[in-house]
Design a protein around this motif. Sequence first.
Motif, PDB file in Angstrom:
ATOM      1  N   GLY A   1       0.781  -1.233   0.000  1.00  0.00           N
ATOM      2  CA  GLY A   1       0.000   0.000   0.000  1.00  0.00           C
ATOM      3  C   GLY A   1       0.804   1.270   0.000  1.00  0.00           C
ATOM      4  N   VAL A   2       2.127   1.170   0.148  1.00  0.00           N
ATOM      5  CA  VAL A   2       2.977   2.364   0.095  1.00  0.00           C
ATOM      6  C   VAL A   2       2.975   2.883  -1.340  1.00  0.00           C
ATOM      7  N   THR A   3       2.786   4.190  -1.516  1.00  0.00           N
ATOM      8  CA  THR A   3       2.714   4.754  -2.862  1.00  0.00           C
ATOM      9  C   THR A   3       4.089   4.746  -3.527  1.00  0.00           C
ATOM     10  N   LEU A   4       4.071   4.630  -4.833  1.00  0.00           N
ATOM     11  CA  LEU A   4       5.315   4.574  -5.590  1.00  0.00           C
ATOM     12  C   LEU A   4       6.105   5.875  -5.432  1.00  0.00           C
ATOM     13  N   GLU A   5       5.429   7.008  -5.453  1.00  0.00           N
ATOM     14  CA  GLU A   5       6.113   8.299  -5.345  1.00  0.00           C
ATOM     15  C   GLU A   5       6.806   8.455  -4.002  1.00  0.00           C
ATOM     16  N   ASP A   6       6.118   8.114  -2.910  1.00  0.00           N
ATOM     17  CA  ASP A   6       6.717   8.221  -1.577  1.00  0.00           C
ATOM     18  C   ASP A   6       7.900   7.272  -1.433  1.00  0.00           C
ATOM     19  N   TYR A   7       7.764   6.101  -1.978  1.00  0.00           N
ATOM     20  CA  TYR A   7       8.836   5.114  -1.845  1.00  0.00           C
ATOM     21  C   TYR A   7      10.072   5.530  -2.648  1.00  0.00           C
ATOM     22  N   GLU A   8       9.858   6.098  -3.815  1.00  0.00           N
ATOM     23  CA  GLU A   8      10.984   6.579  -4.613  1.00  0.00           C
ATOM     24  C   GLU A   8      11.717   7.711  -3.899  1.00  0.00           C
ATOM     25  N   HIS A   9      10.977   8.611  -3.268  1.00  0.00           N
ATOM     26  CA  HIS A   9      11.611   9.694  -2.511  1.00  0.00           C
ATOM     27  C   HIS A   9      12.449   9.133  -1.365  1.00  0.00           C
ATOM     28  N   LEU A  10      11.934   8.102  -0.716  1.00  0.00           N
ATOM     29  CA  LEU A  10      12.676   7.472   0.378  1.00  0.00           C
ATOM     30  C   LEU A  10      13.969   6.850  -0.131  1.00  0.00           C
TER      31      LEU A  10
END
Length: 317
Positions: A230-239
């Motif tokens: 459920g983690v969004t792709l955009e948030d995960y890429e920023h991380l």
Amino acid sequence: MATFIIYAIRWAVTLTLLYSLYRLLLQRETFHRLNRSVLLAILVVSPLLPLVPLHTDEPTAMDAVLTRIEEPLMSLSTDANNADATLATSENAVSGLWVRYLAYIYLIGIAAALAVYMFRLLTLMRVIRRSHRISHPIVPKDVHLMLDMRIKQPSSWMHWIFIGPIDLKQNAEAVLRHELAHVRMKHSWDVILCDLTCHLLWCLPFAWMLRQDLVDVHEFQADEAVLQSGVTLEDYEHLLVRKAVQTQILPIMNTLRRGAVKKRFAMMHSGQSSQWSRLKLLYLVPALAASLWVSAQAEEYTTYLNGKLAIQEAILC
């Protein structure tokens, strides 16, 4: 020891042959579980094939190469005086000495690589002892979540997950699901097997390339598990971008920033590979046949080798 070096040469050639075809045909496919299985199969099969007792009527190209280096390698089992006398009477004394020196370097390299690996394991044990176990709702009880103020890069090894206070406060959801994926899929066992191969074949570039490919597959699998949670792709890429500039703790551990970030981004945005791509696995059939041919020994080479071993045993007695 000479027998081991001859075996290591056949092992290295077999691994190179199998892995080269994997890298050519399967590396870019998105079948992460399948790719992991193939890489692990290469790690297991490549040291076993040279042990298969296969014989040919005619000498293979590998036999011809090994025959030329057999005599100086066998001299490793005798004292220095006997070895020097043997090489002095040989027409290829200079090349024989080079073979011996390279063999010594190879053995010293193995000892050094294993020593460094043991040091890293001891360092990991110290990290475990100095950390404090904590609990978190998404971490099961059989997984040890360890908090340490000095940890900047979240990581995992076996059933331990290591995290710092900043990540626990700001990125706990994505970080813990990523490391839990490594733990549940038992990626640490893969790394141990691969590290053993790399240390015993430390001078073989293909062994280290295989290790990197296996680490990449581990990260692809963990990234996929995070996105499916459920983690969004955009948030995960920023991380991932933020973690890419931080220092990794130990090479033997699974970490969030392990692997090439650009390659992981490309894999996360790529579509599923066609099911027809699985047919590329058929490359294993001719590759295994070629590996068996490389590992096979001619009868005359086996007779030669047994004679050399008998001579060395007589000298030692």
